[in-house]
Scaffold this motif. Structure first.
Motif, short mmCIF file in Angstrom:
data_model
loop_
_atom_site.label_atom_id
_atom_site.label_comp_id
_atom_site.label_asym_id
_atom_site.label_seq_id
_atom_site.Cartn_x
_atom_site.Cartn_y
_atom_site.Cartn_z
N ARG A 192 26.52 -10.30 -4.16
CA ARG A 192 27.15 -11.42 -3.45
C ARG A 192 28.13 -12.11 -4.39
NH1 ARG A 192 24.12 -15.62 -2.38
NH2 ARG A 192 22.53 -15.09 -3.92
N GLY A 213 29.85 -15.36 -5.72
CA GLY A 213 29.53 -16.79 -5.80
C GLY A 213 29.00 -17.14 -7.17
N ILE A 214 28.81 -18.41 -7.39
CA ILE A 214 28.32 -18.92 -8.67
C ILE A 214 27.07 -19.74 -8.42
CG2 ILE A 214 28.83 -20.41 -10.63
CD1 ILE A 214 31.73 -19.68 -10.39
N ASP A 215 25.99 -19.40 -9.09
CA ASP A 215 24.78 -20.20 -9.05
C ASP A 215 24.96 -21.35 -10.04
OD1 ASP A 215 22.31 -21.31 -8.88
OD2 ASP A 215 21.19 -19.47 -9.32
N LEU A 216 25.01 -22.57 -9.54
CA LEU A 216 25.30 -23.72 -10.40
C LEU A 216 24.25 -23.92 -11.47
CD1 LEU A 216 26.55 -26.26 -7.70
CD2 LEU A 216 27.91 -24.86 -9.25
N ARG A 217 23.04 -23.43 -11.25
CA ARG A 217 22.01 -23.55 -12.29
C ARG A 217 22.38 -22.77 -13.55
NH1 ARG A 217 16.90 -22.08 -8.61
NH2 ARG A 217 18.49 -20.63 -7.88
N ASN A 218 23.15 -21.71 -13.39
CA ASN A 218 23.54 -20.91 -14.55
C ASN A 218 24.59 -21.60 -15.41
OD1 ASN A 218 21.84 -18.87 -13.68
ND2 ASN A 218 23.45 -17.85 -12.50
N ILE A 260 18.60 -28.73 -13.64
CA ILE A 260 17.89 -27.56 -13.12
C ILE A 260 16.85 -27.95 -12.07
CG2 ILE A 260 16.48 -25.57 -13.73
CD1 ILE A 260 19.36 -25.37 -14.67
N TYR A 306 18.59 -28.81 -8.73
CA TYR A 306 19.05 -27.67 -7.95
C TYR A 306 17.87 -26.92 -7.33
CZ TYR A 306 23.83 -28.25 -9.66
OH TYR A 306 25.09 -28.73 -9.94
N ASP A 307 16.74 -26.84 -8.07
CA ASP A 307 15.56 -26.17 -7.51
C ASP A 307 15.05 -26.91 -6.27
OD1 ASP A 307 15.67 -24.25 -9.47
OD2 ASP A 307 14.26 -25.29 -10.81
N GLU A 359 17.46 -26.53 -3.29
CA GLU A 359 17.35 -25.24 -2.62
C GLU A 359 16.03 -25.14 -1.83
OE1 GLU A 359 17.43 -20.43 -3.67
OE2 GLU A 359 17.57 -21.93 -5.27
N SER A 400 17.89 -26.29 1.76
CA SER A 400 18.71 -25.09 1.98
C SER A 400 18.76 -24.70 3.45
CB SER A 400 18.14 -23.93 1.16
OG SER A 400 16.80 -23.67 1.54
#
Length: 291
Positions: A231, A233-238, A247, A250-251, A254, A258
């Motif tokens: 996919r 996209g960018i996971d902002l947690r990374n 962190i 964001y958890d 989601e 979500s």
């Protein structure tokens, strides 16, 4: 090498310089064309250095093999033999790298697009400098060796026949080798002997061939499956460190929110008289309609 003549330190340094020239040329051309310079582009020189040094090793290895095959040949024939051996692998490596990064320019992220443009162009320049600049350096280094000149000072080095009276360190630094001889062809490299006598026969065994085909089939299947599942996209947690307070946010976002989908924002691009009560009423009714 333990020889002040056969030592190729300057040759290796020029290989790194060749990669540096490719980076400068690429960055200069992209900046001249107006391509934005983003922070991620600063990582490109490390990639170019890796590929440039790899190409340098291929060129040097091919030159050494050619010089062992044709000890009395001219410089022109040695260089032609070197290019015939090394140019194919260097070209294929460059083409695959350039193709990969230029495909990356199709992405929707402007920062990734700039990074791929800068890096792909740098690979092209790295290839050009390897085929031109570094080839000339190989010839100059060969002439230095043929002239029995020191690797550091380029001064002529004499041959001392009474080398037994001198230490091995003195012979290596001042004469050319512990044997006191001038520049002479070296024996085959141990790594080449390993691949020729052990690795080659092992890989060409029929059962090993079958195993390699099966492993490659499994690798190919896994690659196709991975491409299908990928996919964009960018996971902002990374983008944050593992111990960052962001962190858990964001958890939780989601986990609990979500299911509601992304936020919807409405932007009014025109100039609006917010002090007008009628206009404010229209905006409120617009928001209600959207809800």
């Amino acid at each position: 090498r333990l020889s002040c003549i056969r030592n190729n330190i300057w040759l290796a340094c020029c290989g790194v310089v060749s990669a540096g020239l490719a980076v400068l040329s690429s960055f200069g051309l992209m900046l001249f064309c107006g391509v934005p310079f983003v922070v991620t582009v600063a990582n490109a020189p490390f990639l170019i250095l890796g590929v440039g040094v790899d190409d340098m090793f291929i060129m040097i290895a091919s030159w050494e093999q050619s010089s062992r095959k044709k000890e009395k040949s001219s410089v022109k024939s040695l260089l032609a033999e070197t290019y015939s051996e090394a140019a194919l692998s260097v070209t294929i490596t460059t083409l695959t790298d350039v193709l990969s990064f230029f495909i990356g320019t199709w992405t929707a992220f402007p920062s990734v697009r700039s990074f791929c443009l800068y890096t792909g162009t740098a690979f092209v320049f790295c290839y050009v400098y390897t085929m031109t600049f570094f080839g000339a350096i190989l010839v100059l280094n060969h002439k230095r060796e043929q002239g029995n000149r020191h690797w550091l000072t380029c001064m002529r080095v004499g041959v001392d026949r009474d080398e037994a009276e001198n230490s091995c360190l003195y012979n290596a630094c001042c004469i050319g080798s512990c044997s006191g001889q001038s520049s002479e062809p070296e024996s085959e490299h141990p790594m080449s002997i390993f691949f020729k006598k052990y690795y080659g026969p092992f890989v060409t065994n029929k059962w090993i061939k079958l195993l390699v085909v099966l492993l490659y089939g499994a690798y190919l299947g896994g690659s196709v499956y991975g491409c299908i599942q990928m996919r964009e996209g960018i996971d902002l947690r990374n983008l944050a460190s593992d111990d960052s307070y962001v962190i858990p946010y964001y958890d939780d976002d989601e986990k609990y929110f979500s299911t509601y989908g992304p936020r919807v924002m409405v932007v009014i691009t025109e100039s609006v008289d917010y002090w007008n009560e009628t206009v404010r009423g229209d905006i409120e009714s617009c928001v209600q309609n959207l809800e």
